[in-house]
Each structure stands twice: as structure tokens, then as C-alpha cells.
Design an enzyme around this catalytic site. Structure first.
Site, PDB file in Angstrom:
ATOM      1  N   GLY A 121       0.825  -1.196   0.000  1.00  0.00           N
ATOM      2  CA  GLY A 121       0.000   0.000   0.000  1.00  0.00           C
ATOM      3  C   GLY A 121       0.861   1.248   0.000  1.00  0.00           C
ATOM      4  CG  HIS A 146       0.500   2.516   8.796  1.00  0.00           C
ATOM      5  ND1 HIS A 146      -0.009   1.539   9.605  1.00  0.00           N
ATOM      6  CD2 HIS A 146       1.683   2.037   8.329  1.00  0.00           C
ATOM      7  CE1 HIS A 146       0.839   0.512   9.651  1.00  0.00           C
ATOM      8  NE2 HIS A 146       1.863   0.790   8.862  1.00  0.00           N
ATOM      9  CD  GLU A 147       3.288   3.669   5.115  1.00  0.00           C
ATOM     10  OE1 GLU A 147       4.503   3.522   5.350  1.00  0.00           O
ATOM     11  OE2 GLU A 147       2.480   2.721   5.121  1.00  0.00           O
ATOM     12  CD  GLU A 175       4.749  -2.270   9.198  1.00  0.00           C
ATOM     13  OE1 GLU A 175       3.778  -1.490   9.249  1.00  0.00           O
ATOM     14  OE2 GLU A 175       5.726  -2.079   8.458  1.00  0.00           O
TER      15      GLU A 175
END
Length: 884
Positions: free
Chosen positions: A279, A315-316, A338
Site C-alpha cells: 500500500g 500510518h506511514e 507495524e
């Protein structure tokens, strides 16, 4: 945990401290040249230097030695170990321990098309011309495909990167440009600032014909330092980056505040890559994304893609601290990257978009995904031993991401969010620019909270599985609770049931007092707990679904919970989701009956929340999927039940979207139309065909809102559509203005019913028109379509060699292809067929997903055998099928 001696790691004779790396990609020949000078400290006397290199050719290796690096030693031998992906340089004399040397290497490589290492990505520009860009994807172990290096997360160094590219292209890397100079042959040399000390898997460099939108953060929470953020895309698409740009600007400031450490780089670039397996990837200062995971067109994109983009960006960006600034010591601790980035990504979105109710969405999405996979024997602990590079990609899964995040959520709730985040800040500051392990995290949280976190959390991270709590009402005001390992197959053996989890029970003891006593923890195999008074009419374990476990209530209590739902007495959405999810999972494993689950679902006839309906849809879909080869009257009876469930909501919500309605209302409308259409509701099918005809024959774009287009494609092809409709959707795929709409059309093709159209769709899905990364979309549809499921498996068997050739270098993708091909079956014969097919294949790189698929098939088979009559009888009793 395993001893580090079992890991496949490099010798420790030397340690790199700095790389000076120059790369020159050629987008016509798809090759690149490189030179590097690596500063090394010699730790142990040696005449050999071994480092990682894979699919690159070394032209020369030279050491500069002596105190001023003026003396040179040319390598006398260059030898490769292709299995270990290393190269060893031998030099004519030994290097003394404690000395510093400079290793100079010249090398060449291929800009591959496998979405790994330094690779090429193709696209068509606005003039119709095919173009390429060069980009990177190094996690987990593919930096070695781009330059010889010490490709392990704990071997950090600084980097000076220079790119030599055509003068009309944009060059990007982790840091800001410090100089750009023209050189002969129409090229330029672009130098970037020195990076902080970092792991090789986070290095990135890109060259392409790109454009950008930009914004600068306020710097209020970033130590007064503003950060320039840009979103890059191929020219003409850059304006679609505005939404992601806004999210990134707000999120970076939020994380600087939450983590208590300013973002350490002067800029942050985010870029849409046309060919991209994952992703997104958190390269420090240069985050790469699938196009559909970062670009959003307000006029043409599906609204749900906005949430996907916002979460992916959050998230990143969380990784810029948690993973980049402080990095896991080894891949055993991948979940530290993660799991935490998943949890804190949701935390950020909850702050930025509170109306999305993102934490409740987590309960029905991430939380359930983690529990689903961890209910298999072939799951793995959160902290999983990783010894070989081939094993690493197989753990980028729902355990590392979603079970990891769920365990963090449970611990944060128990300690309190403020205390937990204070512990996180302590952890980050203690290990800044270094590496850390799970024990380091527990230590920081213990120091902050005064609670021995490691004592009760270690079982959650180092042991496989999770518990089901079996509840018996031992007296009017007593609950006897016993924990045992939950397996979807329902056949846990005594030797598999020895773990004792620390379980915060979260008992809600009355409807009017939703908060539970945090002191109530099950820390032994079984125990008794007291309820207030003489025994309440209502209680529920796992309030807000924070604990990582299932609850097996007595059938009478489950019925009472169903009535409480019907009477609108369970007001928290997460709690209603949890009741459904647990009942469904326990039916699969045999703790409960599927008829009991169906009766419970009937009580949700007045439900109006998208997130609850999302869970109901997920569970009913799983049931009809496993029952796909049951007698037609039984299968149609299940569809009749589905139609009745949503008929009121479909009529109430209609087909028209408003720009002013709540996001979750928009999602609910799309979902209930999808459920009704899939189940063959005549009015919905008729309306879908009418709108589809307006869209495809009269080019009336307003007839099918972007939010509902994917659903309309599915309904039309599944109910009456033929070659004409198939071809129309194919044209939509070819001409869609946005990546997310293109994916919806591609997904829709998988719902064709006629064998000849199914075959066309299968062949198209692996054609050059479909990007390798996107095969998963039509394959998932062919899997869910009961008419094509077996044909998909036959297609995979027939085309195994070309599939392996094209996709096996992308290990996560290839594992998902295998899962999509087989794990919806529900018979021993099909399981045996799958096992037989792979018996003579080298399955090392996809062993885990293959084993999980086989186990899922056998669990499905056991469920079907156990409850097929139970379901048929329930459908008859409730009038959904008639006795023949």
C-alpha cells in the site's frame, strides 16, 4: 526467543558508518550504474569483507587503507553466494582491528519490473505516450538489489546520495537537494544532504517526469521548525494529491506533539508510484504509495478511498518516528514497527476525523482480521522467529499489523492512554537513532506506569493464539469464567491449550453503567467473579471490544443480549459489533450453533449503523461462501434472509448521495445496496441495470455516483449481465480517470457468471493491461463468485509457471494470489487437490500462506459438515425455504 546465532546474518568483522553512493539509472536500457565509497571500522582482523548483494554485478572493489586512506588494496577475488545473497571481497593483506578503511565498489544492475529493489514503473502520460520512472522498494531485504550494503536493520549508517539523471527529470531521495549541476549528454548530477544514521531498508531514490503540490507545516508542535511537505505524482495527476497533503500536514504536527520529538528531517516528500506492490512504504523523508492510496479526485473518486488515503498517510508518518528514528533490532520485532504504526495511525485519524468513528471501524476491520488469522494453527506469534530472508515477507500480515495493534490497544486502555503515550515517549527518547526490542518497550512502559508490563504482556507477543472465555452462570450473581485457546477448527488439543493469558475482562455489569472495573482480570485458567445484587438482567464481557479474546456465553445469555440489541439497550456500537463477531466465530468453531448466530442477526432488524452492518455483512458473506455448493433451495434461502435483513434500509436510504451527509451514512447506503443486490433483490437489480445503461450507453456520469459504481458493476454482471455489459466494464477500466475507479471496474469483472466470460476475465487479469500489483482485485472477485471459484483454481493450476514467473518476486502479492485461489473451498477433496498440486513445488517462499489456506479449507469443511442441517432447518422454520 531464538538465539541470534540461528539467524542468517553477515559477519561482524567490519561495520559501516557512512555510504557515499552515486547511481545513474538509464530509463531506455533499464539498467543502472553505481559507485559507492563506504567508510568501515574494522572490528576484528580480517582479509575478507562480506556484505549483501543480489542481482547486481560488481566490476571492481578497492580498499583505501592507512591513517589518511592514501594506500589502496585491490580485491584479489570477488565471490558470490547467490543463496545467501552476499558477495565477499578478498584482499591481499589483513586489516587490523581498530582501523578505519574506505571500501570503493563499482557495480551495475537492472531496473527490473518486479517492484523490488531499484525498479522501473510504467505509465501513460496525457498525450498517450508510454513513459517510465525509476523508483525503489527496499523493505525488507532489497536494498542489496540496488547497491552492495550491510542490509540488516541494526547495521545503521549515514548516506550521501547522488543521482545522475536526464536533465528534464525530477530526482528525489530521502534528504533535500544540496546541489544540482548540468553534466554532458543532457544529464544532471543531483546531490542530496547527508541523512541521519538509518537502516538500509529505509533508503530511497526516484527519478521521473513528476509534478507536485506542496504545503508547509506550522511547526508549532515541532520545536518551532516548519517542514515542507510535497505530494508528487506523474504530471497531470498532482492536484489529486491535495487531500493527502492536508492530512500529512496536520498529522506530522500531531505526531511531533504525541511523540515529544520533532520530525528530524527538513522535508517530507510523498509520491504516487504507478507500479507498487504494497500500500505504501515509509522511506525516511520520501514515502512511496500506490497511486490509489494517495491520489483522490473529489469529483470522480469513491468516498471510502478518502478514508483509506487518510489512514495510510497517518500510518506511514507514524513510522517516521516508530521504525525510522527508532528501529526494530531484528525482523523478529517487526510488530514494533507495524503494530504500533497501525494503532497510532488510527489514533491520528480519530483526532483529525472524529465523525468517522474510526476506532469502532477498527473493531470490525483490523481487530477481526487479526483474530481470524490467529485462530489458525498455522498462525504465528506476534514476535516471530525470523532466520532467513525468505521468511520475512511472510510475516507482513494481519498478526504483525492487526493483532499487534489490538494488543497495544488493550494495553493502552488498561494503563490509560496518557500513561501509555508517556511510556512511548520515554521509549523513543531512550533509543533515538538506534535499535530496540519488545523488551525495551515493556521496560519504558514499566518505568512510566509502575506496572510490570512485561510480566503479563510477554505471553501475548511470544505465544501463538488467543483465548475464548467460556462463561457459565454458576449462581444468580456469580460468573465462572474459563479460558482456553480458540481455534477456528474447534479441535484444540490439550498440549495446545497450556497458555494462560492475562485477560482484562471488561465486564459491563448493567446497561446504565458501561464502565468496567479494570481490576477484574483473569490471570489463571479459570476463576469466579461476582456480579452486583442478586444477579442482573444484563452483563457483557469485553466492553468496547478492547480485550483480545472471544466470549462464549450460555445460549440463554446470548439470546438475552440479542433482545437487548433489539430494544436499543446496547448503545455502544463496538459492543454490538462484538456480540455479532463472537457469535459468528463461535459458530464456525462449533462452540455455538450457526442457527443461534442467525437468530441473533434477526434481532438487528432496526440497526442503522454502517459499522455494525459491515460486520453483519462480513459474517453472512462468510456463511454463504462456505455454503456455496449446498442445494440450491438452501443457498437461495440464505439469500432470501439477506434480502429481508436490508430491505427496509435500502428503501429508506435510496440511491442518491448528498454532499452534506455524514460519511458513515454514505458508506451505509453503498453497503446495503451491495448486500441487497448480491442477494438478488429484484428492485435493486432492476435499478442497477437502469443506471448502468444510462452510464454506458448515454454517458450519463451522474446516473451512477462514484461511490456506488463498483457495486453496480457487480450487481449487473452477477444478475443478468452478459458479454455486452462485460465489455462495457472493460472499457470503463481502460478509460477511468482515477486509479480507484479503475480498480472498481477491474474488480467488477470477477462477477461474470458465464464460463466464457469468466475465462476472458481470468486471462485478462494476468495480461499486460493489468498491473502486476492489481491481480489481487479480480482474483478476489473470482474467489467470492461461486460460479467462478473452481474455475479460478483450475486457471491457477494451468498457468502456474507464468504466474510464478511474473509474481513470485513479490512475495506478499504471490502469497495473496495463492490464498485467493483456494481458501474459500469447503471440502476434503478440494483440500487434497490443493495439497497434491503443491506437493512437488518449491513452496519455501509462500509456505505460511499455503498452510493457512489449507487449514482454512479444512475448518470450513468441518463447519459445513457440522451445521449444514442446522442451517437448513433454521431456514425452514423461519420461512426462507419451503419443504419440497
Amino acid at each position: 526467543m531464538p538465539h541470534t546465532s540461528t539467524r542468517q546474518v553477515l559477519p561482524t568483522d567490519v561495520k559501516p558508518t557512512h555510504y557515499n553512493l552515486t547511481l545513474s539509472p538509464d530509463l531506455e536500457t533499464f539498467t543502472f550504474k553505481g559507485t559507492e565509497a563506504i567508510n568501515l571500522t574494522v572490528k576484528h582482523e580480517t582479509s575478507q569483507i562480506t556484505l549483501n548483494a543480489y542481482q547486481i554485478e560488481i566490476q571492481a572493489a578497492r580498499l583505501d587503507v592507512s591513517s589518511n586512506l592514501s594506500e589502496s588494496l585491490n580485491s584479489t577475488d570477488i565471490s558470490y553466494d547467490y543463496q545467501k545473497q552476499t558477495v565477499t571481497f578478498t584482499f591481499p593483506s589483513k586489516l587490523a582491528a581498530g582501523t578505519n578503511v574506505l571500501l570503493n565498489v563499482e557495480f551495475t544492475g537492472i531496473l527490473n519490473d518486479k517492484m523490488a529493489g531499484f525498479y522501473r514503473s510504467s505509465y501513460t502520460d496525457h498525450t498517450g505516450q508510454k513513459k517510465y520512472l525509476a523508483t525503489t522498494q527496499f523493505e525488507a531485504t532489497d536494498a542489496r538489489r540496488a547497491f552492495p550494503c550491510w542490509d540488516e536493520p541494526a547495521i545503521k549508517a549515514t548516506f550521501d546520495i547522488t543521482l545522475v539523471v536526464p536533465s528534464d527529470l525530477v530526482a528525489l531521495s530521502n534528504m533535500n537537494v544540496v546541489s544540482e549541476s548540468p553534466i554532458p549528454n543532457g544529464k544532471k548530477e543531483v546531490k542530496f544532504a547527508t541523512t541521519p544514521i538509518m537502516s538500509t531498508y529505509l533508503v530511497a531514490f526516484i527519478a521521473g517526469d513528476l509534478a507536485y503540490v506542496e504545503k508547509t507545516t506550522t511547526g508549532v508542535n515541532n520545536g518551532g521548525q516548519s517542514v515542507l511537505i510535497r505530494v508528487y505524482a506523474t504530471k497531470g495527476l498532482e492536484q489529486q494529491g491535495q487531500f493527502a497533503l492536508g492530512v500529512a500536514t496536520d498529522t506530522l504536527e500531531y505526531f511531533a506533539q504525541v511523540f515529544g520529538i520533532p520530525y528530524p528531517l527538513p522535508k517530507l516528500d510523498m509520491i504516487a508510484i504507478p507500479d507498487f506492490e504494497a500500500g505504501a512504504m515509509e522511506n525516511w523523508g520520501l514515502v512511496t504509495y500506490r497511486t490509489a492510496a494517495i491520489l483522490f479526485d473529489p469529483k470522480a473518486s469513491d468516498a471510502k478511498n478518502k478514508q483509506r488515503i487518510a489512514y495510510t498517510v497517518a500510518h506511514e508518518l507514524a513510522h517516521q518516528w516508530f521504525g525510522n528514528l527508532v528501529t526494530m533490532e531484528w525482523w523478529d520485532h517487526l510488530w514494533l514497527n507495524e503494530g504500533f504504526a497501525t494503532w497510532v495511525g488510527y489514533l491520528a485519524i480519530d483526532k483529525l476525523f472524529p465523525s468517522w468513528d474510526i476506532w469502532t471501524q477498527f473493531v470490525t476491520e483490523g481487530f477481526q482480521r487479526g483474530l481470524h488469522l490467529d485462530a489458525l494453527r498455522s498462525s504465528h506469534p506476534i514476535e516471530v522467529p525470523v532466520n532467513d530472508p525468505s521468511e520475512i515477507n511472510q510475516i507482513f500480515d494481519a498478526i504483525s499489523y492487526y493483532k499487534g495493534a489490538s494488543v497495544i490497544r488493550m494495553l493502552s486502555s488498561y494503563l490509560g492512554e496518557d500513561v501509555f503515550l508517556a511510556g512511548i515517549r520515554r521509549y523513543l527518547k531512550a533509543h533515538v537513532y538506534g535499535n530496540a526490542s519488545t523488551d525495551d518497550l515493556w521496560r519504558s512502559l514499566e518505568e512510566e506506569s509502575g506496572v510490570d508490563v512485561g510480566k503479563f504482556m510477554t505471553v501475548w507477543t511470544r505465544k501463538i493464539g488467543y483465548p475464548v472465555l467460556n462463561v457459565t452462570e454458576s449462581a444468580p450473581n456469580k460468573l465462572h469464567i474459563r479460558q482456553s485457546r480458540y481455534l477456528s477448527a474447534g479441535d484444540v488439543q490439550p498440549e495446545e491449550d497450556e497458555n494462560i493469558w492475562w485477560v482484562p475482562l471488561g465486564i459491563q455489569k448493567s446497561i446504565s453503567s458501561p464502565l468496567s472495573d479494570k481490576a477484574e482480570v483473569l490471570a489463571e485458567k479459570e476463576a469466579e467473579f461476582t456480579l452486583p445484587g442478586t444477579g442482573p438482567d444484563f452483563y457483557k464481557l469485553n466492553a468496547r471490544e478492547v480485550g483480545v479474546f472471544r466470549v462464549n456465553y450460555p445460549p440463554e445469555r446470548l439470546a438475552k443480549l440479542g433482545k437487548a440489541v433489539k430494544n436499543n439497550e446496547i448503545t455502544n456500537t463496538s459492543d454490538r459489533v462484538g456480540v455479532i463477531a463472537d457469535a459468528a466465530a463461535l459458530a464456525v468453531s462449533g462452540y455455538g450453533k450457526t442457527s443461534g448466530f442467525l437468530t441473533l442477526v434477526k434481532e438487528f432488524e432496526n440497526e442503522d449503523k454502517f459499522i455494525v452492518w459491515s460486520e453483519i455483512n462480513s459474517r453472512i458473506t462468510a456463511l454463504t461462501s462456505v455454503w456455496f455448493e449446498q442445494p440450491e433451495n438452501v443457498y437461495q434461502g440464505l439469500l432470501s434472509f439477506e434480502r429481508k435483513l436490508v430491505s427496509k434500509l435500502v428503501h429508506q436510504l435510496g440511491w442518491e448521495y448528498s454532499d452534506t451527509e455524514e460519511y458513515l451514512t454514505t458508506m451505509l447506503r453503498t453497503l446495503v445496496i451491495k448486500i441487497a443486490g448480491r442477494a438478488g433483490d429484484p428492485e435493486v437489480v432492476k435499478e442497477a441495470h437502469r443506471r448502468f445503461k444510462l452510464l454506458t450507453e448515454e454517458n450519463d456520469q451522474s446516473a451512477v455516483h462514484p461511490n456506488i459504481r463498483g457495486t453496480v458493476y457487480q450487481i449487473v454482471l452477477a444478475h443478468g449481465g452478459g458479454a455486452k455489459e462485460f465489455d462495457s466494464i472493460l472499457e470503463i477500466f481502460r478509460n477511468s480517470p482515477t486509479a480507484d475507479q479503475q480498480i472498481l471496474a477491474l474488480t467488477g469483472l470477477g462477477f461474470a457468471q458465464q464460463p466464457e466470460l469468466i475465462q476472458r476475465g481470468l486471462e485478462f487479469s494476468i495480461s499486460s493491461e493489468v498491473r502486476s500489483q492489481d491481480i489481487i482485485y479480480p482474483f478476489a472477485s473470482f474467489q467470492s463468485n461461486r460460479k467462478s471459484r473452481k474455475l479460478l483454481w483450475e486457471f491457477v493450476k494451468t498457468n502456474w509457471e507464468p504466474l510464478q514467473e511474473r509474481y513470485s518476486k513479490s512475495l506478499n502479492l504471490f502469497g495473496n494470489v495463492i490464498k485467493c485461489s483456494v481458501d474459500s473451498f469447503a471440502s476434503h477433496e478440494l483440500a487434497d487437490d490443493v495439497e497434491a498440486f503443491f506437493s512437488d513445488k518449491d513452496s519455501k517462499d509462500f509456505a505460511r500462506p499455503l498452510h493457512q489456506s489449507l487449514e482454512t479449507i479444512r475448518a470450513n469443511t468441518a463447519w459445513l459438515k457440522r451445521d449444514e442441517k442446522d442451517v437448513e432447518d433454521w431456514l425452514k422454520r423461519n420461512g426462507y425455504i419451503q419443504d419440497v
